[in-house]
Design a protein around this motif. Sequence first.
Motif, PDB file in Angstrom:
ATOM      1  N   LEU A 157       0.833  -1.209   0.000  1.00 51.85           N
ATOM      2  CA  LEU A 157       0.000   0.000   0.000  1.00 51.85           C
ATOM      3  C   LEU A 157       0.864   1.255   0.000  1.00 51.85           C
ATOM      4  N   ILE A 158       1.871   1.294   0.835  1.00 52.69           N
ATOM      5  CA  ILE A 158       2.756   2.461   0.876  1.00 52.69           C
ATOM      6  C   ILE A 158       3.382   2.704  -0.494  1.00 52.69           C
ATOM      7  N   ASN A 159       3.763   1.634  -1.150  1.00 54.04           N
ATOM      8  CA  ASN A 159       4.387   1.736  -2.470  1.00 54.04           C
ATOM      9  C   ASN A 159       3.386   2.157  -3.537  1.00 54.04           C
ATOM     10  N   ALA A 160       2.122   1.756  -3.367  1.00 50.68           N
ATOM     11  CA  ALA A 160       1.122   1.978  -4.410  1.00 50.68           C
ATOM     12  C   ALA A 160       0.449   3.336  -4.323  1.00 50.68           C
TER      13      ALA A 160
ATOM     14  N   LYS B 153      -0.473  11.159   1.523  1.00 50.15           N
ATOM     15  CA  LYS B 153      -1.322  10.084   2.049  1.00 50.15           C
ATOM     16  C   LYS B 153      -0.465   8.919   2.530  1.00 50.15           C
ATOM     17  N   ALA B 154       0.611   8.621   1.803  1.00 49.85           N
ATOM     18  CA  ALA B 154       1.497   7.539   2.232  1.00 49.85           C
ATOM     19  C   ALA B 154       2.062   7.839   3.623  1.00 49.85           C
ATOM     20  N   GLN B 155       2.453   9.096   3.837  1.00 52.41           N
ATOM     21  CA  GLN B 155       2.980   9.479   5.141  1.00 52.41           C
ATOM     22  C   GLN B 155       1.898   9.391   6.215  1.00 52.41           C
ATOM     23  N   ALA B 156       0.669   9.761   5.829  1.00 51.27           N
ATOM     24  CA  ALA B 156      -0.449   9.674   6.777  1.00 51.27           C
ATOM     25  C   ALA B 156      -0.726   8.223   7.155  1.00 51.27           C
TER      26      ALA B 156
ATOM     27  N   ARG C 228      -8.236   0.247  -7.275  1.00 53.71           N
ATOM     28  CA  ARG C 228      -6.864  -0.024  -7.720  1.00 53.71           C
ATOM     29  C   ARG C 228      -5.999  -0.472  -6.546  1.00 53.71           C
ATOM     30  N   LEU C 229      -6.131   0.207  -5.410  1.00 55.63           N
ATOM     31  CA  LEU C 229      -5.323  -0.143  -4.248  1.00 55.63           C
ATOM     32  C   LEU C 229      -5.716  -1.512  -3.698  1.00 55.63           C
ATOM     33  N   PHE C 230      -7.023  -1.773  -3.626  1.00 50.35           N
ATOM     34  CA  PHE C 230      -7.450  -3.085  -3.141  1.00 50.35           C
ATOM     35  C   PHE C 230      -6.924  -4.185  -4.049  1.00 50.35           C
ATOM     36  N   TYR C 231      -6.944  -3.934  -5.352  1.00 52.20           N
ATOM     37  CA  TYR C 231      -6.471  -4.950  -6.298  1.00 52.20           C
ATOM     38  C   TYR C 231      -4.994  -5.253  -6.075  1.00 52.20           C
ATOM     39  N   GLN C 232      -4.196  -4.198  -5.905  1.00 51.22           N
ATOM     40  CA  GLN C 232      -2.764  -4.414  -5.731  1.00 51.22           C
ATOM     41  C   GLN C 232      -2.451  -5.088  -4.400  1.00 51.22           C
ATOM     42  N   ILE C 233      -3.192  -4.725  -3.360  1.00 48.60           N
ATOM     43  CA  ILE C 233      -2.984  -5.379  -2.074  1.00 48.60           C
ATOM     44  C   ILE C 233      -3.443  -6.832  -2.145  1.00 48.60           C
TER      45      ILE C 233
END
Length: 591
Positions: free
Chosen positions: A535-538, A544-547, A579-584
Amino acid sequence: MKVIQVMFDTLKRNALNAYEASDIQTPNFDRLQQKTVQFNQFFAGSLPCMPARRDMQTGRYNFLHRGWGPMEPFDDSMPELLKQNGIYTHLVTDHKHYWRDGGATYHPRYSSYELIRGQEGDSWKAKVDKDMNIDGLDNIPDEFKQRKIGSIAQDLYNREHMPKEEDHMLYRTVEAGMEFLRENKDADNWFLQIECFDPHEPFFVPEKYLNMYGVSQEEFNGWLMYSHDDYTSEKADLLKNFYKALVTMCDAYLGKVLDFMDEHNMWEDTMLIVNTDHGLLLGEHDWWGKNIMPVYNEIANIPFFIWYPDLGIQNESRNQLAQNIDVPATILEFFDIEIPEFMKGKSLRKVVESPDEVNHEAILFGYFGSNMNVADQEYIYMRAPMPGKEDYLYEYTLSPMRMNRRFTPEELQGAELDNSFAFTKGVSTLKMQTSDFMGKNYQRFGNKLFNYKEDPAQKSPLTNAEKEFEMIEKLKCLMEENEAPETLYTYYGLDQIHSVEDVRKEHEVLDREQEAVTEEVTFVNYHVKDGYLTLINALKDKTKAQAMKQYVQETNAAVTEDDIRNWIKDNVDKEEQARLFYQIDMTLRVD
């Protein structure tokens, strides 16, 4: 002189008793083993389907320069070279990717070909209002979800037109090959390729084979979702039994070819090759499928059998390294046709003649943009893409097609002509930055070193800087031999590795970076940690990644799958969530 090549897709080596004892019934593969030379260290090259077939026509690695796509104008095609030299070539196949955009230039290389329709959602039988209510596809981005729903719905409708075993694609494919044999058994100078999509998923199997393993088609539609393992033991057994049943069916139809060769004494003048493109994972290493995980040996180390009529060597095995790029050179040499300058594969004849003959000191295999893998006789090293180096990944092609579509105008923006490679024979190719996101996903797996002789299941990765550097040197040498683009060395961080000390320093840096990402964070298990790193990578928005990092660090209890899922729901725009759910989901199942 004649050659029969019987090729299956996604045939696991550990599904055959000729390689490893199992409860799968494969009597004809046992019979094949007794009649041929079996290779134990045979590997895939480029993955998956059509990249592997380009390897097997050209004798070169596809995956160093581009992803899935057609044959290129400058490629040397083995069946076409045979045809040009007076050898009749015929292909029968139900592999639907031959007649899609990304495979459209492969089958015309043969003198004739017969395409058997109906596999894996092939756009075959027409119905406007198909049942599109497909379960189990949550959290997939709309583009992928609609395509997957369309494929499954089409497949299920196609099956309505195949109620009997005689209607099944495997029956029709092998029968088409048998028709060629019956017509041409007394002719000379031909090459027949009988190519079966099975046992590739979806596992559509006549009931008589399913009954042998105590399952029924009503229990499962056969569509395997590539994922990390979250199946119950009952579901896992069900999937495995469907695959077993399909392998047994493949075995039965292999037997028809062997029977014909026996009945007509074709062993005297006909070479036989039985092979596959790659395997897949059925729960090994906690993964299902292929493409989205490291290329473990269940995918890469594949079965291969060959009979040379003039050598007469049978019921023996060979432990020398060989792989799919060796197939075209083997067939060309058998017909006394000169092997082209840029064909890197080598004929297997000398290895069959002598167990001590060495064709390859080391070999490469992999997917475009993912881990770069190198194997020698004892070790396998998997080299992951370096974080932050995505802009160094380029594709080179004069046939800009994907699996099932053309390149978009957006993908072609900024393309330039490049003339860096000798194998293109003075022809410039298009060079463009890739839009493939898989390379970034592969970064999370890191680099892995295995002694697969001592650890064939690859359960114990090694930390050995000296051996890792030795394998990196072999990797670089093979990349240079095969004209890998200069930017790939940067993409994989190989431009920074010149000594064992550099390997040690790299380990220290990567360990510090991972510790910084997961500092003071507890996860319920390592799968959730992988999902978090993905997730951090995506996340495109680094704020948002920092959050997300801050949220996880402030979580009092151990981070769970629900924590990750709920954070995405609460903090990410709805259009980006899928998209994020798919990658995770490629790391863990959060549905």
